[in-house]
Structures are given as structure tokens and as C-alpha cells.
Write a protein that holds these residues in place. Sequence first.
Motif, PDB file in Angstrom:
ATOM      1  N   ARG A   1      -7.636   8.790  28.267  1.00  0.00           N
ATOM      2  CA  ARG A   1      -7.163   7.622  29.007  1.00  0.00           C
ATOM      3  C   ARG A   1      -7.805   7.492  30.376  1.00  0.00           C
ATOM      4  N   ASN A   2      -8.207   8.617  30.958  1.00  0.00           N
ATOM      5  CA  ASN A   2      -8.891   8.581  32.249  1.00  0.00           C
ATOM      6  C   ASN A   2      -8.081   7.858  33.323  1.00  0.00           C
TER       7      ASN A   2
ATOM      8  N   TYR B   1     -17.038   5.148  33.151  1.00  0.00           N
ATOM      9  CA  TYR B   1     -16.960   3.692  33.100  1.00  0.00           C
ATOM     10  C   TYR B   1     -18.024   3.019  32.237  1.00  0.00           C
TER      11      TYR B   1
ATOM     12  N   LEU C   1     -19.018   2.205  27.023  1.00  0.00           N
ATOM     13  CA  LEU C   1     -19.246   0.814  26.652  1.00  0.00           C
ATOM     14  C   LEU C   1     -20.582   0.622  25.966  1.00  0.00           C
TER      15      LEU C   1
ATOM     16  N   PHE D   1      -9.876  -5.107  32.895  1.00  0.00           N
ATOM     17  CA  PHE D   1     -10.565  -4.353  31.861  1.00  0.00           C
ATOM     18  C   PHE D   1     -10.493  -2.853  32.160  1.00  0.00           C
ATOM     19  N   GLN D   2     -10.479  -2.057  31.113  1.00  0.00           N
ATOM     20  CA  GLN D   2     -10.421  -0.597  31.185  1.00  0.00           C
ATOM     21  C   GLN D   2      -9.129  -0.081  31.837  1.00  0.00           C
TER      22      GLN D   2
ATOM     23  N   ALA E   1     -10.139   4.356  33.894  1.00  0.00           N
ATOM     24  CA  ALA E   1     -11.368   4.000  33.185  1.00  0.00           C
ATOM     25  C   ALA E   1     -11.128   4.240  31.708  1.00  0.00           C
ATOM     26  N   THR E   2     -10.264   3.419  31.136  1.00  0.00           N
ATOM     27  CA  THR E   2      -9.817   3.615  29.760  1.00  0.00           C
ATOM     28  C   THR E   2     -10.556   2.666  28.835  1.00  0.00           C
ATOM     29  N   THR E   3     -11.197   3.209  27.819  1.00  0.00           N
ATOM     30  CA  THR E   3     -11.974   2.400  26.896  1.00  0.00           C
ATOM     31  C   THR E   3     -11.584   2.745  25.465  1.00  0.00           C
ATOM     32  N   TYR E   4     -11.196   1.719  24.720  1.00  0.00           N
ATOM     33  CA  TYR E   4     -10.907   1.849  23.286  1.00  0.00           C
ATOM     34  C   TYR E   4      -9.724   2.759  22.983  1.00  0.00           C
TER      35      TYR E   4
ATOM     36  N   TRP F   1     -11.796  -5.067  38.058  1.00  0.00           N
ATOM     37  CA  TRP F   1     -12.125  -5.926  36.945  1.00  0.00           C
ATOM     38  C   TRP F   1     -11.274  -7.202  37.079  1.00  0.00           C
TER      39      TRP F   1
ATOM     40  N   THR G   1      -3.413   2.884  27.352  1.00  0.00           N
ATOM     41  CA  THR G   1      -3.290   3.468  28.694  1.00  0.00           C
ATOM     42  C   THR G   1      -1.962   4.184  28.910  1.00  0.00           C
TER      43      THR G   1
END
Length: 446
Positions: free
Chosen positions: A159-160, A61, A65, A405-406, A425-428, A190, A431
Motif C-alpha cells: 500500500r505504501n 511512484y 505504472l 491517484f495512487q 503511493a498505492t498502485t493496483y 494528484w 489503500t
Amino acid sequence: MTILRWIGAGLAVIIIAGLVWLNTSTIGRIYLPTATGITAKQICSLTFVSGMDPDLARELYIDPLLGGASVLVSANVDRDDHSVHSRVLGLWHNEAVWREGLGCTLTHGSRDFDRDLRMPWQHAPEYYTLDTVHRDEAFDTAALDAAIDGAFDESFSPRNTLAVVVLHDGRLVAERYAPGFSRENRLHSWSMAKSVAATLAGAMTLNGQLDVYEPGTIELLDGLGAEGEATTIDDLLRMTGGRAAHEINDGTDPNSDMLFTETDMARFSATRERLFAPGEHWEYMSGDTVLATWEMQSRLGETLEQQVRAVRALIFEPAGIHSPVFEADASGTLQGSSYVYATPHDWARLMQIYLDDGMANGQRILPENWRDYVTTETPGSDGIYGSGFWLAPEITPQAFYMSGFQGQTTLAIPEHGLVIVRMGATTYTGTGTWTMARSVMAALND
């Protein structure tokens, strides 16, 4: 020796000047405090509320970031004190404290923060039973399984996806969790919290405690001019409040400042510069929802304890929802834009209330047609935002969803009686949630 002294003095001046600049620049005033804030707050909540290993919480998480800055941010989990301390170079520090039933709060050194307050739930979380008979009648089971499988990576990255839950006609027909996770983990909302705020507004409307269209009722805007006095709860829930609370989530924007450096988030939002008249301009910003939540909770009691009990009695307990942890800031404002933790089953159960026209367990929780209110397009949003909920016409004409978010998503597809929860917990990266949703619909038997 004289030369060495001059060199030493020069270096000292450079170091002092550098520290002064760093502390007065955007980096020192906002970014580094934000970095320590998000690290302390997230590790605290994910450890003590979600039940995650702190190292895994940070890996999934937080570090993605912070990027390269993550190596500068240290975090210490004190399980005896139920707190997390984070630091950068020993100069910037933040503390987050866990309280049972209230989750974690960044204290910012506030003397008024009650570290000893506890509000445990009186009932254990409830879980749906997998209805295999209904599932096998309503779905091509192999296709449904394949749709859920497609939402998960072979390993956590990239993608988590941590949890998927599918309800059909109010019955559990599918669920799956990443290794180490289960239906018992309270997962982070979030901005799905904004949908909780809109739900609270509905419950208070039903009880006659709130008129979302009434101007001049938001106490924190008193004395801030005619446009402040004209602002309504509806304006705030729709994010047309018109203040400069821009949300970029780059660690230096007003939203990052609010979430991770401010003791009183609602007051911060209320005193931002006015850019537009209320209702005139839509812009996604969490500060509006925080201010709306403050106004609503202020009508539910004098203390945080009274207010939390009232929120639970209004929207959670009648629906059999007993897992949510609604976190507050150090001043006691419930953080209605970003900080609600609940089990995947309870996120699904909350959305099911909307498919059942505001009813749960034979009791009316929301006004009739409140779904129509939250899914009515907000002018200026290009057809994608209602009031605390997003619209998904690309899925079906009536589809709408909670979004965070995420990659947090709770999607309702009324035409097919479906509720689909996806937490992660997806960032950048994408999903895959919409692909999964279309595959679930395709798996329905004609």
C-alpha cells in the motif's frame, strides 16, 4: 557479396520502416513520450519538492505504472541544474526543470519557458501541535492508535502509506509517517488538486471576481461554437464540459497526452472534440479542471508570478498554509487537475476551512455555505461527485473528500468533526483508508 548487400539493404529498410511506424503509431506518438514525461516530471517533483531520494521516488511512484517498460526508461537527475532528463532508447526525451516555489515543469523545448523564475514562500510551513489533552478526552487512545497502525504496511509494499494525519474539532489528535518521511515532506496531490481549484473558485466568488454560473466567460472557448460559449466554470469544475478528454491513465489516453506531452494543457483541453452539450453528460476528466483553472488564473494578473501570489493571498496565507507548491505547465497554466504539493498538515488545514464554514483564523476565505456547493451532487455522477470534491455517503451522510491517484485522500466527516489525511503511493491495490476512517470514528468516546 551481392547477397550480403541485399540482406543489408533489406535490414535497413525493415529498421527504417519500423522506426517510421513506431514514431507514427500511438506507441511512438503518445505512450513513449508519456513514459519519459511521467518519469522526468515525477522524479523532478518528488526529488526537489518532496525531498525524496530519486531511486525511492521511482520505485514507489513510477515503475509500478510503467511495468515492464520501466527498464527502457532512463532518468538522470542534475542537482546543479535542478533538472531531470529521461530517455527511451535515445530516441524519446523529456526534460523537467525545478523552480523554487513553482515546482517542476516539463519544458518540451519551449522557448518561452522562464527557467530562472523563482517564487519562494516568505513564511515557513506551520505545523499543528499534538493536543494530547483533547485526544485523551475525545478518544479511546489505544483504539485510535490501532486505527492509525492499521493504515500502514510492515514495509512499504504493497500500500505504501506515507502519511496519516487526523484532526478532531480542528485539533491534531494523531499523525504517523512511513520510515524516512515526516510532517515536513510536501506530498503529491494528484487529483486532490481539483479540490484546490474548487476552493480557488470559492475565494474568487467571495471577492466578486467570479460567477461560476455565468456563460460565455471562458476565453479559450471563444469562437468554438454556441456550446463552447454556453460553458460555465461550474460545468468545468463538475466535469460536464462535454469534450473528448477521456481519462483512462493507460499512457495513451487524452489525459496522459495532456499531462505529459503538451506544452499548453488548457488549449489542448479547449480544442478537444465536442461530444455533449455543457452540463449534459458527466465524465471524470482532468481537462475540464485544467481549463477552469486557466480561466480563473487569467483574472488574477498578467504574469504567472502575479497569479501565483494572488492564489496564495486568496486561499493559502489567510489560513496559515505556507507549504503548497502549485505547479504550472510550460505555457504558465497552473495545473489545477493534478499538480499541487503540500505537507499533510496543510492538506488537513485546507479541509478544515470547509468544516469551519469557510473561515480560518477569524477571516472568511470562502462564501458561507460554499461547502454546500462543492458537495451538491453533480447529475449523472451516480451520487459520488460534487464540484471538485467526492461524496462519501458510505462513511456518513455528510462525508466528503479530496481524492487523488495512487491513494491520496483528505476526508471530512462533519458529523464527528473529523478530518483524516492519508497520503501514499498505492498502485493496483486497496489503500485501507475507509477501514481506517471507520476505526477512527469507532475510537471516539460516546
